[in-house]
Write a protein that holds these residues in place. Sequence first.
Motif, PDB file in Angstrom:
ATOM      1  N   ASP A  75      -9.923   2.600  -1.544  1.00  0.00           N
ATOM      2  CA  ASP A  75      -9.562   1.431  -2.345  1.00  0.00           C
ATOM      3  C   ASP A  75      -9.852   0.122  -1.626  1.00  0.00           C
ATOM      4  O   ASP A  75     -10.082  -0.905  -2.273  1.00  0.00           O
ATOM      5  CB  ASP A  75      -8.071   1.474  -2.707  1.00  0.00           C
TER       6      ASP A  75
ATOM      7  N   MET B 139       0.852  -1.183   0.000  1.00  0.00           N
ATOM      8  CA  MET B 139       0.000   0.000   0.000  1.00  0.00           C
ATOM      9  C   MET B 139       0.888   1.234   0.000  1.00  0.00           C
ATOM     10  O   MET B 139       1.933   1.271   0.645  1.00  0.00           O
ATOM     11  CB  MET B 139      -0.957   0.011   1.193  1.00  0.00           C
TER      12      MET B 139
ATOM     13  N   ALA C 112      -2.870  -0.448  -2.857  1.00  0.00           N
ATOM     14  CA  ALA C 112      -3.866   0.449  -2.270  1.00  0.00           C
ATOM     15  C   ALA C 112      -3.255   1.843  -2.131  1.00  0.00           C
ATOM     16  O   ALA C 112      -2.206   2.008  -1.514  1.00  0.00           O
ATOM     17  CB  ALA C 112      -4.322  -0.078  -0.919  1.00  0.00           C
ATOM     18  N   ILE C 113      -3.923   2.819  -2.705  1.00  0.00           N
ATOM     19  CA  ILE C 113      -3.416   4.196  -2.689  1.00  0.00           C
ATOM     20  C   ILE C 113      -4.316   5.099  -1.871  1.00  0.00           C
ATOM     21  O   ILE C 113      -3.862   5.883  -1.046  1.00  0.00           O
ATOM     22  CB  ILE C 113      -3.281   4.734  -4.132  1.00  0.00           C
ATOM     23  N   ASN C 114      -5.623   4.988  -2.112  1.00  0.00           N
ATOM     24  CA  ASN C 114      -6.618   5.794  -1.403  1.00  0.00           C
ATOM     25  C   ASN C 114      -7.362   4.918  -0.410  1.00  0.00           C
ATOM     26  O   ASN C 114      -7.598   3.738  -0.675  1.00  0.00           O
ATOM     27  CB  ASN C 114      -7.587   6.413  -2.423  1.00  0.00           C
ATOM     28  N   ILE C 115      -7.748   5.470   0.717  1.00  0.00           N
ATOM     29  CA  ILE C 115      -8.433   4.696   1.747  1.00  0.00           C
ATOM     30  C   ILE C 115      -9.729   4.093   1.205  1.00  0.00           C
ATOM     31  O   ILE C 115     -10.194   3.052   1.706  1.00  0.00           O
ATOM     32  CB  ILE C 115      -8.712   5.569   2.990  1.00  0.00           C
TER      33      ILE C 115
ATOM     34  N   GLN D  67      -4.002   8.157   5.319  1.00  0.00           N
ATOM     35  CA  GLN D  67      -5.445   8.316   5.468  1.00  0.00           C
ATOM     36  C   GLN D  67      -5.992   7.392   6.560  1.00  0.00           C
ATOM     37  O   GLN D  67      -6.894   7.766   7.316  1.00  0.00           O
ATOM     38  CB  GLN D  67      -6.131   8.033   4.133  1.00  0.00           C
ATOM     39  N   TYR D  68      -5.450   6.184   6.650  1.00  0.00           N
ATOM     40  CA  TYR D  68      -5.836   5.256   7.719  1.00  0.00           C
ATOM     41  C   TYR D  68      -5.521   5.863   9.086  1.00  0.00           C
ATOM     42  O   TYR D  68      -6.292   5.703  10.046  1.00  0.00           O
ATOM     43  CB  TYR D  68      -5.082   3.945   7.535  1.00  0.00           C
TER      44      TYR D  68
ATOM     45  N   THR E 134       0.343   6.923   1.141  1.00  0.00           N
ATOM     46  CA  THR E 134      -0.841   7.776   1.201  1.00  0.00           C
ATOM     47  C   THR E 134      -2.045   7.033   1.781  1.00  0.00           C
ATOM     48  O   THR E 134      -2.896   7.636   2.444  1.00  0.00           O
ATOM     49  CB  THR E 134      -1.194   8.317  -0.194  1.00  0.00           C
ATOM     50  N   TYR E 135      -2.138   5.720   1.552  1.00  0.00           N
ATOM     51  CA  TYR E 135      -3.211   4.928   2.156  1.00  0.00           C
ATOM     52  C   TYR E 135      -3.043   4.903   3.675  1.00  0.00           C
ATOM     53  O   TYR E 135      -4.010   5.105   4.427  1.00  0.00           O
ATOM     54  CB  TYR E 135      -3.209   3.509   1.598  1.00  0.00           C
TER      55      TYR E 135
ATOM     56  N   GLN F  52      -3.482  13.476  -3.593  1.00  0.00           N
ATOM     57  CA  GLN F  52      -2.932  12.334  -4.321  1.00  0.00           C
ATOM     58  C   GLN F  52      -1.983  12.832  -5.421  1.00  0.00           C
ATOM     59  O   GLN F  52      -2.248  13.844  -6.073  1.00  0.00           O
ATOM     60  CB  GLN F  52      -4.061  11.506  -4.964  1.00  0.00           C
TER      61      GLN F  52
END
Length: 380
Positions: free
Chosen positions: A361, A30, A356-359, A37-38, A33-34, A95
């Motif tokens: 995803d 991941m 996984a890039i964005n939460i 956000q997490y 950036t994921y 992003q």
Amino acid sequence: MVENAQSKNQLFIDIDEGKIPKRVPVYTWMDITYIMQYAGVDLRKAQWDVDKFKDMIEIGAKSFQSDINPATFTRIQPVYNILGAQNFVMSSEGQIQHPEITGMGPEDYDEMIADPYKYTHDKILPRLYKNLDTTPEEKAKVFAKAFKAHSDIFGQIFAHHDLMNEKYGLANDRVGCQTVAPFDQVADQFRSFTGISSDIRRCPDKVVAACEAVTPMMLKAGVKPHSSRQKRTFIPLHMAPYMREKDFEKFYWPTFKALIEGLWENGAAPLLFVEQDWTRYLDYLNELPAGTQMMFEYGDPKVIKEKVGKKHIVTGLYPLTLLARGTKQECIDKAKEIVDILAPGGNYIFTFDKVAINIKDANPENIIAVNEFVKEYGVY
């Protein structure tokens, strides 16, 4: 059984040596950036705060039940800012995006082919990075500043990865460096998707010569002093699925195969991210030197296992989209299906089909549940 870093490293070493490990290794990728956000931090600010990267690395190490820390740094915003990047820009949401940009016009093929290093330095880089479009003296200063920042930041990242691996009992990262397939280099950074699609019709011989010209550059980028089967050269494959097979045979495959063979000859084991659907090209992939790791995005797992899984290391194919919308049980059921197909006989590392890039995803709870399941279920 409590597993430590040594036992988890051994899982991957066994895979690399063609042995069947005690269980299926789990390698979750991941982007940082994921994890940001997490962790609930502001993505637009967090990518500038290098000192806090170590906190994100630790969150990745302890949270997702991967055998390797999932925290992956691919785009370092402070470095892009120093360079004035036009090809990698931050969106309003934080992003990093890659807009289509043309660094080379079709009239420049001859100049680039004659000396790709000089052409890249003199023409491509100033077009892609506006702060390099200046006097030689100022360009040298910008280069030096960007290189220093890149080295310092990744030095901190690697050091903290090592600390977290020891603290949480994780295996070492498998990626040692990155390079690009020659045709993808010409397409992505020089001519753009639209430009290269036109060029293979209008000036096919020059496209072939351009790919041959940049191959030594791509090989040099992909071989480091630490290169090995355990520290692999990551290569994302872009253009092939969008090409007709006869064009793939002519423009993409020859220099790509030469690159992979060259990496192996120099002690660098490739890790391919086989983007989109390469079903048409599985027989080609099977021609590559044995032990090449291939992370597949799409395709029939049964066909992929049969075509390349006996000779090469197969990963990927678990749909990230299911982790985003599926129930925990649906995600676990899919993991069982994938493992039952790909694990027999070894040569398999469990990963998802995308990073996984964005939460949005993937649901973090589903990631954790699936990884825990595979560790328990995938025992040989």
